[in-house]
Motif scaffolding. Structure first.
Motif, PDB file in Angstrom:
ATOM      1  N   TYR A  71      -8.520   3.450  -0.223  1.00 50.94           N
ATOM      2  CA  TYR A  71      -8.893   3.610   1.177  1.00 50.94           C
ATOM      3  C   TYR A  71      -9.905   4.734   1.295  1.00 50.94           C
ATOM      4  CZ  TYR A  71      -8.367   3.654   6.225  1.00 50.94           C
ATOM      5  OH  TYR A  71      -8.600   3.571   7.577  1.00 50.94           O
TER       6      TYR A  71
ATOM      7  N   TYR B 198     -12.352   1.931   5.493  1.00 47.73           N
ATOM      8  CA  TYR B 198     -12.283   0.608   4.874  1.00 47.73           C
ATOM      9  C   TYR B 198     -11.575   0.666   3.520  1.00 47.73           C
ATOM     10  CZ  TYR B 198     -15.745  -0.863   8.308  1.00 47.73           C
ATOM     11  OH  TYR B 198     -16.396  -1.149   9.476  1.00 47.73           O
ATOM     12  N   TRP B 199     -10.953  -0.471   3.161  1.00 51.31           N
ATOM     13  CA  TRP B 199     -10.399  -0.635   1.816  1.00 51.31           C
ATOM     14  C   TRP B 199     -11.507  -1.132   0.900  1.00 51.31           C
ATOM     15  CZ3 TRP B 199      -5.803   1.188   0.456  1.00 51.31           C
ATOM     16  CH2 TRP B 199      -4.830   1.366   1.435  1.00 51.31           C
TER      17      TRP B 199
ATOM     18  N   TYR C  51      -7.182  -1.579  -4.636  1.00 51.28           N
ATOM     19  CA  TYR C  51      -8.104  -1.123  -3.602  1.00 51.28           C
ATOM     20  C   TYR C  51      -7.823   0.349  -3.327  1.00 51.28           C
ATOM     21  CZ  TYR C  51      -8.075  -6.167  -2.584  1.00 51.28           C
ATOM     22  OH  TYR C  51      -8.134  -7.540  -2.676  1.00 51.28           O
TER      23      TYR C  51
ATOM     24  N   SER D 226       0.846  -1.198   0.000  1.00 53.82           N
ATOM     25  CA  SER D 226       0.000   0.000   0.000  1.00 53.82           C
ATOM     26  C   SER D 226       0.881   1.247   0.000  1.00 53.82           C
ATOM     27  CB  SER D 226      -0.936   0.014   1.213  1.00 53.82           C
ATOM     28  OG  SER D 226      -0.193   0.108   2.409  1.00 53.82           O
TER      29      SER D 226
END
Length: 127
Positions: A91, A96-97, A89, A60
């Motif tokens: 954030y 939440y992702w 993904y 990430s």
């Protein structure tokens, strides 16, 4: 189509020998108008379940608007062809992702060619 974290490319060889380390790069672009947290995930599809994951040195990053970020990873080539499944993904403000994009690429099994020896009987002589 990605909402915020667009996978633009999977960089991987077209073939690899069984047991060899295969280095890959997943390039993800931030489509949002501001910096966001982006995460990568990946798995290998080749006939076993659950799919083995891909190891990433970092999975990430905070990515500025419009910037493409490269995530480097690797896996060890199994005894068969694999399909790399990459996932992105983002954030959210909700903490939440959120799954955003997916891309695949095939890595074929390299055929191994036996090496021919240069050994010759004339290389030895009687003592």
């Amino acid at each position: 189509m990605a909402q915020y974290a667009d996978i633009v490319e999977i960089v991987a060889p077209s073939q690899a020998a069984p047991g060899s380390r295969v280095d890959i790069t997943i390039r993800i672009k931030n489509l949002y108008s501001a910096p966001i947290g982006v995460m990568v995930g990946g798995a290998l599809e080749y006939g076993i379940s659950p799919w083995p994951s891909i190891s990433f040195s970092e999975d990430s990053a905070n990515v500025n608007a419009g910037v493409t970020y490269s995530f480097n990873g690797y896996f060890y080539m199994p005894e068969s062809r694999v399909t790399i499944h990459a996932y992105s993904y983002w954030y959210g403000a909700d903490g939440y992702w959120h799954v955003d994009d997916e891309l695949t690429k095939v890595v074929n099994l390299a055929s191994l060619t036996p090496q021919v020896s240069e050994f010759q009987i004339s290389d030895f002589y009687k003592v």
